[in-house]
Write a protein that holds these residues in place. Structure first.
Motif, PDB file in Angstrom:
ATOM      1  N   PRO A  36      73.603  51.763  69.047  1.00  0.00           N
ATOM      2  CA  PRO A  36      73.559  52.953  69.912  1.00  0.00           C
ATOM      3  C   PRO A  36      72.155  53.547  69.962  1.00  0.00           C
ATOM      4  CG  PRO A  36      75.406  53.087  68.398  1.00  0.00           C
ATOM      5  CD  PRO A  36      74.583  51.909  67.967  1.00  0.00           C
ATOM      6  N   SER A  37      71.785  54.006  71.137  1.00  0.00           N
ATOM      7  CA  SER A  37      70.449  54.541  71.346  1.00  0.00           C
ATOM      8  C   SER A  37      70.532  56.006  71.760  1.00  0.00           C
ATOM      9  CB  SER A  37      69.741  53.737  72.434  1.00  0.00           C
ATOM     10  OG  SER A  37      68.534  54.352  72.786  1.00  0.00           O
ATOM     11  N   LYS A  38      69.681  56.821  71.171  1.00  0.00           N
ATOM     12  CA  LYS A  38      69.635  58.237  71.514  1.00  0.00           C
ATOM     13  C   LYS A  38      69.164  58.419  72.961  1.00  0.00           C
ATOM     14  CE  LYS A  38      68.058  62.513  69.396  1.00  0.00           C
ATOM     15  NZ  LYS A  38      67.217  63.076  68.351  1.00  0.00           N
ATOM     16  N   ALA A  39      68.281  57.541  73.413  1.00  0.00           N
ATOM     17  CA  ALA A  39      67.763  57.635  74.774  1.00  0.00           C
ATOM     18  C   ALA A  39      68.817  57.281  75.819  1.00  0.00           C
ATOM     19  CB  ALA A  39      66.549  56.727  74.939  1.00  0.00           C
ATOM     20  N   LEU A  40      69.855  56.559  75.424  1.00  0.00           N
ATOM     21  CA  LEU A  40      70.924  56.169  76.349  1.00  0.00           C
ATOM     22  C   LEU A  40      72.182  57.000  76.137  1.00  0.00           C
ATOM     23  CD1 LEU A  40      70.559  52.288  76.188  1.00  0.00           C
ATOM     24  CD2 LEU A  40      69.742  53.825  77.963  1.00  0.00           C
ATOM     25  N   ALA A  41      72.032  58.205  75.667  1.00  0.00           N
ATOM     26  CA  ALA A  41      73.141  59.137  75.444  1.00  0.00           C
ATOM     27  C   ALA A  41      74.161  58.572  74.463  1.00  0.00           C
ATOM     28  CB  ALA A  41      73.813  59.510  76.760  1.00  0.00           C
ATOM     29  N   GLY A  42      73.667  57.887  73.440  1.00  0.00           N
ATOM     30  CA  GLY A  42      74.556  57.359  72.408  1.00  0.00           C
ATOM     31  C   GLY A  42      75.220  56.048  72.759  1.00  0.00           C
ATOM     32  N   HIS A  90      76.194  55.838  83.287  1.00  0.00           N
ATOM     33  CA  HIS A  90      74.853  55.626  83.834  1.00  0.00           C
ATOM     34  C   HIS A  90      74.223  56.956  84.225  1.00  0.00           C
ATOM     35  CE1 HIS A  90      73.948  51.309  84.206  1.00  0.00           C
ATOM     36  NE2 HIS A  90      75.262  51.143  84.196  1.00  0.00           N
ATOM     37  N   LEU A  91      74.986  57.806  84.887  1.00  0.00           N
ATOM     38  CA  LEU A  91      74.458  59.112  85.274  1.00  0.00           C
ATOM     39  C   LEU A  91      74.146  59.969  84.044  1.00  0.00           C
ATOM     40  CD1 LEU A  91      76.749  59.953  88.319  1.00  0.00           C
ATOM     41  CD2 LEU A  91      74.352  59.265  88.357  1.00  0.00           C
ATOM     42  N   ASN A  92      75.037  59.948  83.068  1.00  0.00           N
ATOM     43  CA  ASN A  92      74.791  60.692  81.826  1.00  0.00           C
ATOM     44  C   ASN A  92      73.545  60.183  81.114  1.00  0.00           C
ATOM     45  OD1 ASN A  92      77.004  62.313  82.190  1.00  0.00           O
ATOM     46  ND2 ASN A  92      78.340  61.103  80.869  1.00  0.00           N
ATOM     47  N   SER A  93      73.351  58.872  81.145  1.00  0.00           N
ATOM     48  CA  SER A  93      72.188  58.290  80.480  1.00  0.00           C
ATOM     49  C   SER A  93      70.892  58.664  81.174  1.00  0.00           C
ATOM     50  CB  SER A  93      72.314  56.769  80.413  1.00  0.00           C
ATOM     51  OG  SER A  93      73.360  56.419  79.560  1.00  0.00           O
ATOM     52  N   VAL A  94      70.918  58.734  82.497  1.00  0.00           N
ATOM     53  CA  VAL A  94      69.718  59.150  83.231  1.00  0.00           C
ATOM     54  C   VAL A  94      69.349  60.585  82.859  1.00  0.00           C
ATOM     55  CG1 VAL A  94      68.852  59.698  85.540  1.00  0.00           C
ATOM     56  CG2 VAL A  94      70.028  57.548  85.140  1.00  0.00           C
ATOM     57  N   ILE A  95      70.344  61.448  82.805  1.00  0.00           N
ATOM     58  CA  ILE A  95      70.099  62.842  82.427  1.00  0.00           C
ATOM     59  C   ILE A  95      69.610  62.925  80.984  1.00  0.00           C
ATOM     60  CG2 ILE A  95      71.230  65.071  82.030  1.00  0.00           C
ATOM     61  CD1 ILE A  95      73.098  64.316  84.412  1.00  0.00           C
ATOM     62  N   GLN A  96      70.277  62.212  80.089  1.00  0.00           N
ATOM     63  CA  GLN A  96      69.893  62.219  78.677  1.00  0.00           C
ATOM     64  C   GLN A  96      68.503  61.638  78.489  1.00  0.00           C
ATOM     65  OE1 GLN A  96      71.307  63.514  76.064  1.00  0.00           O
ATOM     66  NE2 GLN A  96      69.928  62.686  74.537  1.00  0.00           N
ATOM     67  N   SER A  97      68.167  60.589  79.220  1.00  0.00           N
ATOM     68  CA  SER A  97      66.849  59.969  79.110  1.00  0.00           C
ATOM     69  C   SER A  97      65.757  60.928  79.546  1.00  0.00           C
ATOM     70  CB  SER A  97      66.800  58.693  79.947  1.00  0.00           C
ATOM     71  OG  SER A  97      65.534  58.103  79.871  1.00  0.00           O
ATOM     72  N   ALA A  98      65.989  61.648  80.642  1.00  0.00           N
ATOM     73  CA  ALA A  98      65.002  62.631  81.096  1.00  0.00           C
ATOM     74  C   ALA A  98      64.817  63.736  80.055  1.00  0.00           C
ATOM     75  CB  ALA A  98      65.443  63.227  82.428  1.00  0.00           C
ATOM     76  N   HIS A  99      65.919  64.209  79.488  1.00  0.00           N
ATOM     77  CA  HIS A  99      65.845  65.241  78.448  1.00  0.00           C
ATOM     78  C   HIS A  99      65.106  64.716  77.218  1.00  0.00           C
ATOM     79  CE1 HIS A  99      66.976  68.634  75.968  1.00  0.00           C
ATOM     80  NE2 HIS A  99      67.491  67.792  75.080  1.00  0.00           N
ATOM     81  N   TYR A 100      65.401  63.485  76.821  1.00  0.00           N
ATOM     82  CA  TYR A 100      64.767  62.858  75.657  1.00  0.00           C
ATOM     83  C   TYR A 100      63.257  62.717  75.877  1.00  0.00           C
ATOM     84  CZ  TYR A 100      63.986  59.287  72.057  1.00  0.00           C
ATOM     85  OH  TYR A 100      63.533  58.575  70.979  1.00  0.00           O
ATOM     86  N   GLN A 102      61.366  64.510  77.900  1.00  0.00           N
ATOM     87  CA  GLN A 102      60.757  65.846  77.895  1.00  0.00           C
ATOM     88  C   GLN A 102      60.574  66.347  76.465  1.00  0.00           C
ATOM     89  OE1 GLN A 102      63.402  68.156  80.300  1.00  0.00           O
ATOM     90  NE2 GLN A 102      62.549  67.406  82.240  1.00  0.00           N
ATOM     91  N   THR A 103      61.565  66.074  75.612  1.00  0.00           N
ATOM     92  CA  THR A 103      61.462  66.477  74.210  1.00  0.00           C
ATOM     93  C   THR A 103      60.309  65.756  73.522  1.00  0.00           C
ATOM     94  OG1 THR A 103      63.845  66.830  74.157  1.00  0.00           O
ATOM     95  CG2 THR A 103      62.728  66.650  72.036  1.00  0.00           C
ATOM     96  N   LEU A 104      60.180  64.453  73.767  1.00  0.00           N
ATOM     97  CA  LEU A 104      59.074  63.691  73.182  1.00  0.00           C
ATOM     98  C   LEU A 104      57.727  64.203  73.685  1.00  0.00           C
ATOM     99  CD1 LEU A 104      60.323  59.999  73.237  1.00  0.00           C
ATOM    100  CD2 LEU A 104      60.014  61.466  71.265  1.00  0.00           C
ATOM    101  N   CYS A 105      57.668  64.534  74.961  1.00  0.00           N
ATOM    102  CA  CYS A 105      56.421  65.046  75.544  1.00  0.00           C
ATOM    103  C   CYS A 105      56.034  66.380  74.901  1.00  0.00           C
ATOM    104  CB  CYS A 105      56.580  65.185  77.048  1.00  0.00           C
ATOM    105  SG  CYS A 105      55.063  65.634  77.892  1.00  0.00           S
ATOM    106  N   ARG A 106      57.016  67.266  74.726  1.00  0.00           N
ATOM    107  CA  ARG A 106      56.726  68.559  74.085  1.00  0.00           C
ATOM    108  C   ARG A 106      56.270  68.353  72.641  1.00  0.00           C
ATOM    109  NH1 ARG A 106      61.380  70.429  76.868  1.00  0.00           N
ATOM    110  NH2 ARG A 106      62.632  70.071  75.010  1.00  0.00           N
ATOM    111  N   TYR A 107      56.915  67.450  71.921  1.00  0.00           N
ATOM    112  CA  TYR A 107      56.529  67.168  70.537  1.00  0.00           C
ATOM    113  C   TYR A 107      55.113  66.613  70.484  1.00  0.00           C
ATOM    114  CZ  TYR A 107      56.460  65.050  65.923  1.00  0.00           C
ATOM    115  OH  TYR A 107      56.108  64.699  64.648  1.00  0.00           O
ATOM    116  N   HIS A 108      54.805  65.687  71.378  1.00  0.00           N
ATOM    117  CA  HIS A 108      53.473  65.092  71.413  1.00  0.00           C
ATOM    118  C   HIS A 108      52.413  66.145  71.730  1.00  0.00           C
ATOM    119  CE1 HIS A 108      50.067  63.117  73.488  1.00  0.00           C
ATOM    120  NE2 HIS A 108      50.224  62.210  72.531  1.00  0.00           N
ATOM    121  N   ASP A 109      52.687  66.966  72.743  1.00  0.00           N
ATOM    122  CA  ASP A 109      51.710  67.980  73.147  1.00  0.00           C
ATOM    123  C   ASP A 109      51.503  69.038  72.066  1.00  0.00           C
ATOM    124  OD1 ASP A 109      51.427  66.642  75.508  1.00  0.00           O
ATOM    125  OD2 ASP A 109      52.714  68.001  76.665  1.00  0.00           O
TER     126      ASP A 109
END
Length: 139
Positions: A36-42, A90-100, A102-109
């Motif tokens: 299971p992948s966090k980027a794919l909504a579990g 698939h739709l849930n994963s797209v939403i989860q991937s975008a959220h994931y 954004q979280t990585l981007c905020r952490y990096h920045d």
């Protein structure tokens, strides 16, 4: 990810590991595809491609309840239901991937310090030695 997993499976200080990686590669790839992948909504990458979870050899050997159907009509109805579920996932994963992302981007920045270099400034550059390295060594 594949190289890291291969290193963990084949590295042994007392034994040479030339040629062992080719035997271990299918197992490493299978484990990454069914994890299971966090980027794919579990969900697992296998589920996202094929619409159902992978059937493991242990499931077949011990007769897992999810594999037992009394008739073909029940199995077909379950398959149609899984296809409908796949579209939602698939739709849930797209939403989860975008959220994931954004979280990585905020952490990096948050953890990066901006640096500006001008022409003519001196910088320290590390030169790594390549003697004694093999294809699984870090770059």
């Amino acid at each position: 990810m594949i190289l890291d997993a291969l290193k963990k499976r084949i590295f042994d200080k007392n034994e040479k590991f030339t040629g062992k990686w080719i035997r271990e590669l299918p197992y490493v790839v299978w484990s990454l595809r069914t994890q299971p992948s966090k980027a794919l909504a579990g969900n697992t990458p296998f589920f996202m491609v094929y619409g159902s979870e992978a059937v493991l050899p242990a499931d077949l050997q011990f007769g897992a309840p999810r594999l037992a159907f009394k008739n073909i009509a029940e199995a077909e109805a379950t398959r149609i239901e899984e296809i409908d579920l796949l579209k939602e996932e698939h739709l849930n994963s797209v939403i989860q991937s975008a959220h994931y992302q954004q979280t990585l981007c905020r952490y990096h920045d948050r953890n990066m310090r901006p640096r500006c270099f001008s022409i003519g400034e001196l910088v320290l550059r590390r030169v790594l030695k390549t003697t004694g390295q093999h294809k699984l060594s870090p770059p």
